[in-house]
Design a protein around this motif. Structure first.
Motif, mmCIF file in Angstrom:
data_model
loop_
_atom_site.group_PDB
_atom_site.id
_atom_site.type_symbol
_atom_site.label_atom_id
_atom_site.label_comp_id
_atom_site.label_asym_id
_atom_site.label_seq_id
_atom_site.Cartn_x
_atom_site.Cartn_y
_atom_site.Cartn_z
ATOM 1 N N ASP A 7 0.869 -1.167 0.000
ATOM 2 C CA ASP A 7 0.000 0.000 0.000
ATOM 3 C C ASP A 7 0.915 1.229 0.000
ATOM 4 O OD1 ASP A 7 -2.209 1.785 0.673
ATOM 5 O OD2 ASP A 7 -1.353 1.777 2.700
ATOM 6 N N ASP A 9 -0.174 5.042 1.034
ATOM 7 C CA ASP A 9 -0.385 6.011 2.122
ATOM 8 C C ASP A 9 -0.397 5.343 3.495
ATOM 9 O OD1 ASP A 9 -0.948 8.888 1.198
ATOM 10 O OD2 ASP A 9 -1.974 7.648 -0.290
ATOM 11 N N THR A 11 1.929 3.581 4.640
ATOM 12 C CA THR A 11 2.752 2.372 4.607
ATOM 13 C C THR A 11 4.152 2.694 4.065
ATOM 14 O OG1 THR A 11 0.798 0.999 4.291
ATOM 15 C CG2 THR A 11 2.917 0.016 3.710
ATOM 16 N N ASP A 165 -1.389 -0.711 5.877
ATOM 17 C CA ASP A 165 -1.809 -0.246 7.204
ATOM 18 C C ASP A 165 -3.327 -0.288 7.425
ATOM 19 O OD1 ASP A 165 -2.232 1.892 5.382
ATOM 20 O OD2 ASP A 165 -2.286 3.299 7.076
ATOM 21 N N ASP A 170 -5.969 -3.821 3.137
ATOM 22 C CA ASP A 170 -4.594 -4.337 2.976
ATOM 23 C C ASP A 170 -4.358 -5.663 3.695
ATOM 24 O OD1 ASP A 170 -4.061 -1.902 1.679
ATOM 25 O OD2 ASP A 170 -3.480 -0.932 3.556
#
Ligand SMILES: [Mg+2]
Length: 207
Positions: A7, A9, A11, A165, A170
Motif C-alpha cells: 500500500d 499512504d 505504509t 496499514d 490491505d
C-alpha cells in the motif's frame, strides 16, 4: 516469497493532509472544514461501490453526497495539489526495499488514489524505481477482488505478500484472495491476533 505488494499512504509514505484542506478552502471557502471532515467517509464509500476512480463518476458521487459542486477541473486541481504534499518516508522502508531487491523479489504498489498524484510522490521520495508495477485507483480499487488479482500479476497467490496499514483493504482483502498479508501497525492500534509489525525492520527478519 517472490512478490511483495505495498500500500502507499501510511505504509510507504505519510503525506500531510493540510494540503488537501488548503485546496478545499480555495474552492469551497467556509464549507471546506465540513467537507474535509467527511471526505474520508465519502471516499471509503466510493471505493466500495465503484471499480475505479474516474472524474465523471467521482464528481457525480461527491456532488450528490456533499451538496457541493465537484467537476473535472476541481478534481484535477485536487490531484495536482496532492501530488506535491510533503511526505514523511516511513522508518526503515529503504532498508526493507533494498533487502527484498537483494533477494530478487518483485515489488509492486497497489494504492487507492489517482496515478497522477501517487506516481510523482513515489518519484520525489526516490522510491519509484524499486517497483516493477504501480497499480493506482484510476485502474482498480481495493477492496475489490480484482485489484489483488491484478497486483499478483504473473505470480501465484502463494508467492505473494501484501503489506499495508488498513485492516480491510490491505489485510483482509488480500487474504480473501489467498495471499499472505502483514498489517503495518506502527502505533499498535490493532489486536494482537493479527499478523502485524510495528517497524519495517521486522519484515527484514521475517522474509
Ligand atoms: Mg494506507
Amino acid at each position: 516469497m517472490k512478490r511483495f505488494v505495498f500500500d502507499l499512504d501510511g505504509t510507504l509514505l505519510t503525506g500531510s493532509f493540510d494540503f488537501e484542506h488548503e485546496y478545499f478552502k480555495t474552492v469551497y471557502k467556509d464549507e471546506a472544514g465540513r467537507l474535509f471532515d467527511k471526505m474520508g467517509e465519502y471516499l471509503d464509500e466510493y471505493e466500495r461501490t465503484y471499480p475505479r476512480y474516474s472524474n465523471d463518476t467521482l464528481a457525480y458521487f461527491l456532488t450528490t453526497k456533499s451538496g457541493l459542486v465537484f467537476n473535472d477541473k476541481i478534481i484535477n486541481g485536487w490531484c495536482d495539489a496532492m501530488s506535491v504534499v510533503p511526505d514523511k518516508i516511513e522508518d526503515n522502508i529503504f532498508e526493507l526495499l533494498e533487502h527484498l531487491k537483494s533477494k530478487d523479489c518483485s515489488l509492486a504498489v497497489l494504492t487507492n488514489w489517482y496515478g497522477k498524484t501517487q506516481i510523482p510522490r513515489l518519484e520525489k521520495a526516490g522510491m519509484l524505481d524499486y517497483f516493477d508495477e504501480v497499480y493506482t485507483g484510476d485502474m482498480v480499487l481495493k477492496p475489490h477482488k480484482k485489484s489483488y488479482l491484478m497486483a499478483m500479476d504473473r505470480f501465484a497467490k502463494e508467492e505473494c505478500v501484501f503489506i499495508g496499514d488498513n485492516v480491510d483493504k490491505d489485510y483482509i482483502g488480500p487474504r480473501a484472495c489467498g495471499m499472505e498479508s502483514v498489517l503495518y501497525d506502527k502505533n499498535n492500534d490493532h489486536h494482537e491476533s493479527l499478523v502485524k509489525v510495528k517497524n519495517m525492520r521486522e519484515l527484514i527478519k521475517k522474509y
